[in-house]
Scaffold this motif. Structure first.
Motif, PDB file in Angstrom:
ATOM      1  N   PHE A 389      59.762 -37.603 -75.079  1.00 28.74           N
ATOM      2  CA  PHE A 389      60.046 -38.310 -76.324  1.00 28.74           C
ATOM      3  C   PHE A 389      58.869 -39.209 -76.702  1.00 28.74           C
ATOM      4  N   PHE A 390      58.364 -39.953 -75.732  1.00 33.95           N
ATOM      5  CA  PHE A 390      57.231 -40.865 -75.935  1.00 33.95           C
ATOM      6  C   PHE A 390      56.029 -40.105 -76.480  1.00 33.95           C
ATOM      7  N   GLU A 391      55.744 -38.935 -75.914  1.00 33.48           N
ATOM      8  CA  GLU A 391      54.595 -38.148 -76.347  1.00 33.48           C
ATOM      9  C   GLU A 391      54.819 -37.534 -77.726  1.00 33.48           C
ATOM     10  N   THR A 392      56.065 -37.172 -78.030  1.00 35.93           N
ATOM     11  CA  THR A 392      56.361 -36.632 -79.354  1.00 35.93           C
ATOM     12  C   THR A 392      56.131 -37.679 -80.436  1.00 35.93           C
ATOM     13  N   ALA A 393      56.572 -38.917 -80.176  1.00 37.97           N
ATOM     14  CA  ALA A 393      56.353 -39.992 -81.147  1.00 37.97           C
ATOM     15  C   ALA A 393      54.865 -40.194 -81.410  1.00 37.97           C
ATOM     16  N   ARG A 394      54.079 -40.091 -80.367  1.00 45.79           N
ATOM     17  CA  ARG A 394      52.638 -40.263 -80.529  1.00 45.79           C
ATOM     18  C   ARG A 394      52.027 -39.105 -81.322  1.00 45.79           C
ATOM     19  N   LYS A 395      52.471 -37.874 -81.042  1.00 43.27           N
ATOM     20  CA  LYS A 395      51.956 -36.711 -81.781  1.00 43.27           C
ATOM     21  C   LYS A 395      52.277 -36.811 -83.261  1.00 43.27           C
ATOM     22  N   LEU A 396      53.418 -37.430 -83.577  1.00 44.10           N
ATOM     23  CA  LEU A 396      53.820 -37.591 -84.976  1.00 44.10           C
ATOM     24  C   LEU A 396      53.145 -38.795 -85.635  1.00 44.10           C
ATOM     25  N   GLY A 397      52.303 -39.502 -84.868  1.00 48.54           N
ATOM     26  CA  GLY A 397      51.663 -40.703 -85.392  1.00 48.54           C
ATOM     27  C   GLY A 397      52.621 -41.859 -85.563  1.00 48.54           C
ATOM     28  N   ASN A 398      53.711 -41.857 -84.794  1.00 46.38           N
ATOM     29  CA  ASN A 398      54.763 -42.853 -84.978  1.00 46.38           C
ATOM     30  C   ASN A 398      54.864 -43.817 -83.806  1.00 46.38           C
ATOM     31  N   GLU A 399      53.829 -43.868 -82.987  1.00 49.02           N
ATOM     32  CA  GLU A 399      53.916 -44.721 -81.796  1.00 49.02           C
ATOM     33  C   GLU A 399      54.002 -46.205 -82.131  1.00 49.02           C
ATOM     34  N   ALA A 400      53.518 -46.618 -83.321  1.00 52.05           N
ATOM     35  CA  ALA A 400      53.602 -48.027 -83.706  1.00 52.05           C
ATOM     36  C   ALA A 400      54.984 -48.385 -84.240  1.00 52.05           C
ATOM     37  N   ARG A 401      55.736 -47.381 -84.672  1.00 53.90           N
ATOM     38  CA  ARG A 401      57.044 -47.625 -85.279  1.00 53.90           C
ATOM     39  C   ARG A 401      58.193 -47.357 -84.310  1.00 53.90           C
ATOM     40  N   VAL A 402      58.003 -46.438 -83.377  1.00 52.37           N
ATOM     41  CA  VAL A 402      59.041 -46.057 -82.426  1.00 52.37           C
ATOM     42  C   VAL A 402      58.641 -46.530 -81.035  1.00 52.37           C
ATOM     43  N   LYS A 403      59.395 -47.457 -80.497  1.00 53.35           N
ATOM     44  CA  LYS A 403      59.080 -48.062 -79.205  1.00 53.35           C
ATOM     45  C   LYS A 403      60.192 -47.789 -78.201  1.00 53.35           C
ATOM     46  N   ILE A 404      59.834 -47.860 -76.922  1.00 43.47           N
ATOM     47  CA  ILE A 404      60.810 -47.724 -75.835  1.00 43.47           C
ATOM     48  C   ILE A 404      60.675 -48.920 -74.908  1.00 43.47           C
ATOM     49  N   GLU A 405      61.821 -49.439 -74.482  1.00 41.80           N
ATOM     50  CA  GLU A 405      61.855 -50.497 -73.471  1.00 41.80           C
ATOM     51  C   GLU A 405      62.794 -50.086 -72.351  1.00 41.80           C
ATOM     52  N   GLU A 406      62.487 -50.522 -71.138  1.00 38.93           N
ATOM     53  CA  GLU A 406      63.312 -50.203 -69.974  1.00 38.93           C
ATOM     54  C   GLU A 406      63.894 -51.469 -69.370  1.00 38.93           C
ATOM     55  N   TYR A 407      65.181 -51.388 -69.050  1.00 34.69           N
ATOM     56  CA  TYR A 407      65.885 -52.506 -68.416  1.00 34.69           C
ATOM     57  C   TYR A 407      65.589 -52.471 -66.922  1.00 34.69           C
ATOM     58  N   ARG A 408      65.093 -53.573 -66.425  1.00 33.26           N
ATOM     59  CA  ARG A 408      64.758 -53.687 -65.005  1.00 33.26           C
ATOM     60  C   ARG A 408      65.158 -55.078 -64.524  1.00 33.26           C
ATOM     61  N   ARG A 409      66.105 -55.128 -63.617  1.00 30.38           N
ATOM     62  CA  ARG A 409      66.623 -56.403 -63.114  1.00 30.38           C
ATOM     63  C   ARG A 409      67.034 -56.196 -61.661  1.00 30.38           C
ATOM     64  N   GLY A 410      66.421 -56.909 -60.777  1.00 34.71           N
ATOM     65  CA  GLY A 410      66.631 -56.702 -59.354  1.00 34.71           C
ATOM     66  C   GLY A 410      68.089 -56.694 -58.940  1.00 34.71           C
ATOM     67  N   GLY A 411      68.525 -55.601 -58.317  1.00 35.07           N
ATOM     68  CA  GLY A 411      69.886 -55.503 -57.822  1.00 35.07           C
ATOM     69  C   GLY A 411      70.917 -55.115 -58.867  1.00 35.07           C
ATOM     70  N   TRP A 412      70.483 -54.844 -60.124  1.00 33.45           N
ATOM     71  CA  TRP A 412      71.406 -54.504 -61.204  1.00 33.45           C
ATOM     72  C   TRP A 412      71.160 -53.071 -61.665  1.00 33.45           C
ATOM     73  N   THR A 413      72.223 -52.444 -62.174  1.00 35.40           N
ATOM     74  CA  THR A 413      72.102 -51.180 -62.876  1.00 35.40           C
ATOM     75  C   THR A 413      72.460 -51.396 -64.342  1.00 35.40           C
ATOM     76  N   TYR A 414      72.140 -50.404 -65.181  1.00 33.92           N
ATOM     77  CA  TYR A 414      72.268 -50.562 -66.634  1.00 33.92           C
ATOM     78  C   TYR A 414      73.085 -49.424 -67.215  1.00 33.92           C
ATOM     79  N   HIS A 415      74.092 -49.763 -68.024  1.00 32.92           N
ATOM     80  CA  HIS A 415      75.014 -48.765 -68.556  1.00 32.92           C
ATOM     81  C   HIS A 415      75.369 -49.045 -70.015  1.00 32.92           C
ATOM     82  N   ALA A 416      74.638 -49.953 -70.669  1.00 32.40           N
ATOM     83  CA  ALA A 416      74.976 -50.362 -72.033  1.00 32.40           C
ATOM     84  C   ALA A 416      74.621 -49.278 -73.042  1.00 32.40           C
ATOM     85  N   LYS A 417      75.438 -49.197 -74.103  1.00 35.53           N
ATOM     86  CA  LYS A 417      75.162 -48.246 -75.168  1.00 35.53           C
ATOM     87  C   LYS A 417      75.602 -48.820 -76.508  1.00 35.53           C
ATOM     88  N   GLY A 418      74.928 -48.372 -77.577  1.00 35.78           N
ATOM     89  CA  GLY A 418      75.254 -48.875 -78.903  1.00 35.78           C
ATOM     90  C   GLY A 418      73.996 -49.096 -79.724  1.00 35.78           C
TER      91      GLY A 418
END
Length: 506
Positions: A389-418
């Protein structure tokens, strides 16, 4: 640490703040009317935004379910299991077999109040899975025995797992075929919609989302939905020849033995439910309330695709048909699993009139991280999909508009959606969704899902939604090229080959 638009100060002082609020409310009004007009058979409930409250932590979610936090909560009718007068509804994928305190709370409430009734709905595959220490079914059976007339425990079984496939698919893997995935909790006239199940990690260190709504009609809608699904599910019963029995009502086709007839029967029941509630529509233009709630369901195995159509239309409206003359809006989308369905993915990655930030679990925050057996490779599959997905956004020239962030917190898992939608120039969102869908293929095709579109002009609720997103993003980091070059993000070649085949089960 990521920051939300609400944490960036606007220039221009009070005048700019007034402009921002005006623009935000204009967008909220448009979105309310768009959803109302574009889905003529979808219910629309108009409520006061002060009756809607996001919960921020697993602990807060658990305490809300089990007991009011303070004495004055009960006075405000924020009642939970201990103070419910008439009914309690618990709907999830499963309840953890060690959740004795939660079940004892429900047992105590039933003992102390002879008028109280409890309705519970889980998935038949996950709810009967026994690792040797018990299952949801075995945990709940004593409640059924003690109160056979007031406790109803149901287990939905997908019609997609039948015949030879049912016989050969081993436990745990068979859950990839389809599940009851809705997360609905009601207590008299109070409703909590969530993506969280009822087990220890979801009450302590597995971050999800949860929204409390105090409204009789909305709660009644979701109780009616649960009753509908229960009508074609197995019922948990005592047994003299086994630990327990799962029985269908006599007129209900068996999803395992007669899956085609079961689909027809289930579809008829759900259509009847939708028809009944389609008349419950209050026009935003005719209401003095400031918040519109649009409940949506998705039941792919039965051919019900309501949520998919509405979500796609809102994604397209925001990401491709916005008013760029006022600036770019900003959409945030989160899922515990980075595996967007193809139409969703194409719409998002090519965003043209909005910025979009996607939030997903890092490998360490994935529930399968360092698990046993082949499932330990699941985080690698998500890494691979995310990288593509990250590489597709870049190929489309959309890397400045479409961003990804990852949840990282020691000892926690992530299940949020919306999702959350911030109009141009606005420091607060006016649209959010809450519920069980993960935006993936299985949410659209395999599982039973329910969620709510929330569109609001209420300043207090807008601030609360912004705070909710900020509380998630304080634990996220931006994804860059370096993310995928790290040694621990290397993906084995066989995983690359298998990912295209198995991603529909995630």
């Amino acid at each position: 640490m990521a920051m939300t638009p609400a944490r960036v100060l606007l220039t221009g002082g009070a005048d700019q703040e007034v402009i921002s609020t005006t623009v935000a409310n204009e967008y909220a009004s448009r979105d309310m009317q768009f959803l109302y007009d574009s889905r003529p058979h979808t219910p629309c409930f108009m409520v006061n935004g002060d009756s809607v409250r996001p919960l921020l932590t697993p602990t807060e979610f658990y305490e809300e379910i089990k007991v009011p936090r303070y004495f004055w909560d009960a006075l405000l009718a924020f009642t939970r299991i201990r103070t419910a007068k008439k009914s309690v509804t618990l709907v999830a994928l499963y309840v953890g077999h060690t959740e004795n305190e939660l079940i004892q709370t429900l047992a105590d409430a039933l003992e102390s109040n002879p008028e109280l009734e409890a309705t519970l709905l889980f998935d038949a595959l996950r709810g009967t899975r026994d690792s040797g220490k018990g299952s949801s079914a075995s945990l709940l059976l004593p409640l059924v025995k003690a109160h056979p007339d007031r406790v109803r425990v149901s287990m939905y079984h997908t019609p997609d797992l039948s015949g030879v496939l049912k016989r050969v698919m081993p436990p745990r893997f068979n859950e990839g075929i389809g599940l009851q995935h809705m997360k609905i909790y009601t207590f008299d006239d109070a409703l909590i919609l969530s993506g969280a199940n009822l087990s220890q990690d979801y009450f302590t260190n597995r971050q999800d989302r949860y929204m409390l709504i105090q409204d009789k009609e909305v709660t009644s809608y979701f109780r009616s939905l649960v009753s509908t699904v229960r009508s074609f599910s197995y019922q948990l019963k005592p047994s003299t020849s086994a630990q327990y029995a799962l029985e269908l009502d006599p007129h209900v086709p068996d999803p395992v033995k007669d899956c085609r007839q079961f689909r027809r029967y289930g579809l008829q029941r759900v259509r009847s439910f939708l028809k009944t509630w389609s008349t419950h529509r209050i026009s935003p233009l005719e209401s003095s309330c400031d918040t519109a709630l649009f409940p949506l369901i998705q039941m792919g195995p039965l051919g019900i695709r309501q949520d998919e159509r509405v979500t796609l239309s809102m994604l397209d409206r925001s990401l491709h048909h916005g008013r760029v003359d006022q600036g770019l809006s900003h959409m945030f989308i989160t899922s515990g699993y980075f595996n967007f369905e193809e139409q969703y993915s194409q719409t998002i990655v090519s965003a043209s009139t909005s910025k979009v930030t996607l939030i997903a679990a890092s490998p360490e925050a994935n529930g399968f991280f360092k698990s046993k057996g082949i499932s330990k490779y699941v985080p690698d599959v998500y890494t691979l999909i995310e990288r593509r997905f990250f590489e597709t956004a870049r190929k489309l020239g959309n890397e400045a508009r479409v961003k990804i962030e990852e949840y990282r917190r020691g000892g926690w898992t992530y299940h949020a959606k919306g999702l959350w939608i911030y109009p141009p120039q606005s420091r607060v969102p006016v649209v959010s969704t809450i519920g069980s869908p993960n935006f993936g293929y299985r949410s659209l095709v395999r599982d039973l899902e329910a969620q709510l579109f929330v569109v609001t002009k209420n300043p207090s609720l807008q601030e609360k939604l912004d705070k909710e997103l900020a509380s998630l993003r304080q634990h996220t980091t931006a994804v860059t090229d370096a993310t995928f070059q790290a040694p621990d993000r290397a993906v084995a070649n066989w995983v690359k080959g298998a990912s295209r085949v198995i991603r529909s089960m995630f």
